[in-house]
Write a protein that holds these residues in place. Structure first.
Motif, PDB file in Angstrom:
ATOM      1  N   LYS A   1       0.827  -1.205   0.000  1.00 32.50           N
ATOM      2  CA  LYS A   1       0.000   0.000   0.000  1.00 32.50           C
ATOM      3  C   LYS A   1       0.860   1.252   0.000  1.00 32.50           C
ATOM      4  CE  LYS A   1      -0.576  -0.098   4.972  1.00 32.50           C
ATOM      5  NZ  LYS A   1      -1.417  -0.462   6.065  1.00 32.50           N
ATOM      6  N   SER A   2       1.996   1.199   0.649  1.00 38.82           N
ATOM      7  CA  SER A   2       2.900   2.353   0.658  1.00 38.82           C
ATOM      8  C   SER A   2       3.604   2.511  -0.685  1.00 38.82           C
ATOM      9  CB  SER A   2       3.945   2.203   1.760  1.00 38.82           C
ATOM     10  OG  SER A   2       3.317   2.143   3.016  1.00 38.82           O
ATOM     11  N   VAL A   3       3.987   1.401  -1.296  1.00 37.99           N
ATOM     12  CA  VAL A   3       4.667   1.462  -2.583  1.00 37.99           C
ATOM     13  C   VAL A   3       3.712   1.938  -3.679  1.00 37.99           C
ATOM     14  CG1 VAL A   3       5.804   0.071  -4.363  1.00 37.99           C
ATOM     15  CG2 VAL A   3       6.370  -0.278  -1.971  1.00 37.99           C
ATOM     16  N   LEU A   4       2.457   1.528  -3.592  1.00 38.18           N
ATOM     17  CA  LEU A   4       1.472   1.926  -4.587  1.00 38.18           C
ATOM     18  C   LEU A   4       0.880   3.310  -4.297  1.00 38.18           C
ATOM     19  CD1 LEU A   4      -0.408  -1.456  -5.013  1.00 38.18           C
ATOM     20  CD2 LEU A   4       1.229  -0.443  -6.583  1.00 38.18           C
ATOM     21  N   GLY A   5       1.032   3.797  -3.096  1.00 37.28           N
ATOM     22  CA  GLY A   5       0.494   5.105  -2.732  1.00 37.28           C
ATOM     23  C   GLY A   5      -1.012   5.108  -2.604  1.00 37.28           C
ATOM     24  N   ILE A   6      -1.598   4.009  -2.124  1.00 40.38           N
ATOM     25  CA  ILE A   6      -3.049   3.922  -1.967  1.00 40.38           C
ATOM     26  C   ILE A   6      -3.402   3.677  -0.512  1.00 40.38           C
ATOM     27  CG2 ILE A   6      -3.439   3.102  -4.316  1.00 40.38           C
ATOM     28  CD1 ILE A   6      -3.671   0.290  -3.277  1.00 40.38           C
TER      29      ILE A   6
ATOM     30  N   THR B   1       4.641   7.822  -6.702  1.00 38.62           N
ATOM     31  CA  THR B   1       5.007   6.970  -5.572  1.00 38.62           C
ATOM     32  C   THR B   1       5.424   5.591  -6.050  1.00 38.62           C
ATOM     33  OG1 THR B   1       3.413   8.143  -4.208  1.00 38.62           O
ATOM     34  CG2 THR B   1       4.205   6.061  -3.364  1.00 38.62           C
ATOM     35  N   LEU B   2       4.731   5.058  -7.033  1.00 39.96           N
ATOM     36  CA  LEU B   2       5.056   3.742  -7.573  1.00 39.96           C
ATOM     37  C   LEU B   2       6.445   3.740  -8.213  1.00 39.96           C
ATOM     38  CD1 LEU B   2       4.192   0.839  -8.203  1.00 39.96           C
ATOM     39  CD2 LEU B   2       3.124   1.718 -10.288  1.00 39.96           C
ATOM     40  N   VAL B   3       6.757   4.767  -8.983  1.00 44.68           N
ATOM     41  CA  VAL B   3       8.067   4.843  -9.631  1.00 44.68           C
ATOM     42  C   VAL B   3       9.176   4.946  -8.590  1.00 44.68           C
ATOM     43  CG1 VAL B   3       9.539   6.300 -11.080  1.00 44.68           C
ATOM     44  CG2 VAL B   3       7.207   5.777 -11.800  1.00 44.68           C
ATOM     45  N   ILE B   4       8.977   5.771  -7.579  1.00 43.70           N
ATOM     46  CA  ILE B   4       9.976   5.906  -6.514  1.00 43.70           C
ATOM     47  C   ILE B   4      10.134   4.585  -5.760  1.00 43.70           C
ATOM     48  CG2 ILE B   4      10.472   7.019  -4.296  1.00 43.70           C
ATOM     49  CD1 ILE B   4       9.180   9.570  -5.493  1.00 43.70           C
ATOM     50  N   GLY B   5       9.031   3.915  -5.467  1.00 44.83           N
ATOM     51  CA  GLY B   5       9.091   2.636  -4.758  1.00 44.83           C
ATOM     52  C   GLY B   5       9.804   1.555  -5.537  1.00 44.83           C
ATOM     53  N   ILE B   6       9.499   1.450  -6.824  1.00 45.92           N
ATOM     54  CA  ILE B   6      10.156   0.435  -7.662  1.00 45.92           C
ATOM     55  C   ILE B   6      11.635   0.757  -7.827  1.00 45.92           C
ATOM     56  CG2 ILE B   6      10.284  -0.477 -10.012  1.00 45.92           C
ATOM     57  CD1 ILE B   6       7.229  -0.320 -10.090  1.00 45.92           C
TER      58      ILE B   6
ATOM     59  N   SER C   1      13.552   2.467  -5.771  1.00 48.47           N
ATOM     60  CA  SER C   1      14.229   2.228  -4.490  1.00 48.47           C
ATOM     61  C   SER C   1      14.443   0.738  -4.247  1.00 48.47           C
ATOM     62  CB  SER C   1      13.410   2.815  -3.341  1.00 48.47           C
ATOM     63  OG  SER C   1      13.255   4.192  -3.502  1.00 48.47           O
ATOM     64  N   THR C   2      13.435  -0.054  -4.535  1.00 45.99           N
ATOM     65  CA  THR C   2      13.555  -1.499  -4.349  1.00 45.99           C
ATOM     66  C   THR C   2      14.610  -2.084  -5.279  1.00 45.99           C
ATOM     67  OG1 THR C   2      11.226  -1.600  -3.716  1.00 45.99           O
ATOM     68  CG2 THR C   2      12.283  -3.677  -4.336  1.00 45.99           C
ATOM     69  N   ALA C   3      14.615  -1.650  -6.532  1.00 48.46           N
ATOM     70  CA  ALA C   3      15.624  -2.130  -7.486  1.00 48.46           C
ATOM     71  C   ALA C   3      17.022  -1.734  -7.032  1.00 48.46           C
ATOM     72  CB  ALA C   3      15.328  -1.571  -8.875  1.00 48.46           C
ATOM     73  N   PHE C   4      17.172  -0.517  -6.528  1.00 46.76           N
ATOM     74  CA  PHE C   4      18.474  -0.067  -6.039  1.00 46.76           C
ATOM     75  C   PHE C   4      18.938  -0.916  -4.861  1.00 46.76           C
ATOM     76  CE2 PHE C   4      20.996   2.588  -3.135  1.00 46.76           C
ATOM     77  CZ  PHE C   4      22.093   2.834  -3.957  1.00 46.76           C
ATOM     78  N   LEU C   5      18.040  -1.213  -3.944  1.00 49.75           N
ATOM     79  CA  LEU C   5      18.410  -2.032  -2.787  1.00 49.75           C
ATOM     80  C   LEU C   5      18.849  -3.432  -3.198  1.00 49.75           C
ATOM     81  CD1 LEU C   5      15.685  -0.957  -0.216  1.00 49.75           C
ATOM     82  CD2 LEU C   5      18.134  -0.459  -0.131  1.00 49.75           C
ATOM     83  N   PHE C   6      18.168  -4.021  -4.187  1.00 45.03           N
ATOM     84  CA  PHE C   6      18.597  -5.326  -4.676  1.00 45.03           C
ATOM     85  C   PHE C   6      19.943  -5.234  -5.385  1.00 45.03           C
ATOM     86  CE2 PHE C   6      14.137  -6.776  -4.222  1.00 45.03           C
ATOM     87  CZ  PHE C   6      14.399  -7.950  -3.550  1.00 45.03           C
ATOM     88  N   TRP C   7      20.169  -4.145  -6.109  1.00 47.64           N
ATOM     89  CA  TRP C   7      21.413  -3.968  -6.837  1.00 47.64           C
ATOM     90  C   TRP C   7      22.618  -3.827  -5.908  1.00 47.64           C
ATOM     91  CZ3 TRP C   7      24.331   0.738  -7.768  1.00 47.64           C
ATOM     92  CH2 TRP C   7      25.364   0.572  -8.695  1.00 47.64           C
ATOM     93  N   VAL C   8      22.480  -3.043  -4.839  1.00 49.03           N
ATOM     94  CA  VAL C   8      23.611  -2.824  -3.929  1.00 49.03           C
ATOM     95  C   VAL C   8      23.816  -3.986  -2.959  1.00 49.03           C
ATOM     96  CG1 VAL C   8      23.488  -0.331  -4.063  1.00 49.03           C
ATOM     97  CG2 VAL C   8      22.272  -1.493  -2.244  1.00 49.03           C
ATOM     98  N   ARG C   9      22.879  -4.854  -2.890  1.00 49.20           N
ATOM     99  CA  ARG C   9      23.003  -6.000  -1.993  1.00 49.20           C
ATOM    100  C   ARG C   9      24.057  -6.909  -2.513  1.00 49.20           C
ATOM    101  NH1 ARG C   9      18.658 -10.680  -1.376  1.00 49.20           N
ATOM    102  NH2 ARG C   9      19.933 -11.555  -2.939  1.00 49.20           N
TER     103      ARG C   9
END
Length: 80
Positions: free
Chosen positions: A35-40, A65-70, A72-80
């Motif tokens: 719900k936070s990632v989708l902004g609903i 919000t969706l673009v920022i969430g996706i 951010s999530t992609a960045f976190l997977f990338w730096v992991r």
């Protein structure tokens, strides 16, 4: 449990029980963050209630919000 030193009780539980508990916890946390990632706005205490609210309000998705969430999530997977 730490204050009462009851951690040894976890040793009495079987591996499938602990694994199932951890998996279910992860699923509930991930779905509740959608719900936070989708902004609903979505509410619910159980998985079926939460999924029903998410699907019902899917049309109200905030694209920024969706673009920022996706991203951010992609960045976190990338730096992991």
């Amino acid at each position: 449990m730490g204050v009462l030193r009851l951690g040894f009780l976890a040793n009495l539980l079987s591996h499938p029980v602990i694994s199932g508990f951890i998996t279910a916890s992860g699923i509930l946390i991930a779905i509740s963050q959608l719900k936070s990632v989708l902004g609903i706005k979505a509410s619910g205490e159980t998985l079926p209630e939460l999924l029903q609210q998410l699907v019902a309000n899917l049309g109200d998705t905030n694209m920024a919000t969706l673009v920022i969430g996706i991203t951010s999530t992609a960045f976190l997977f990338w730096v992991r």
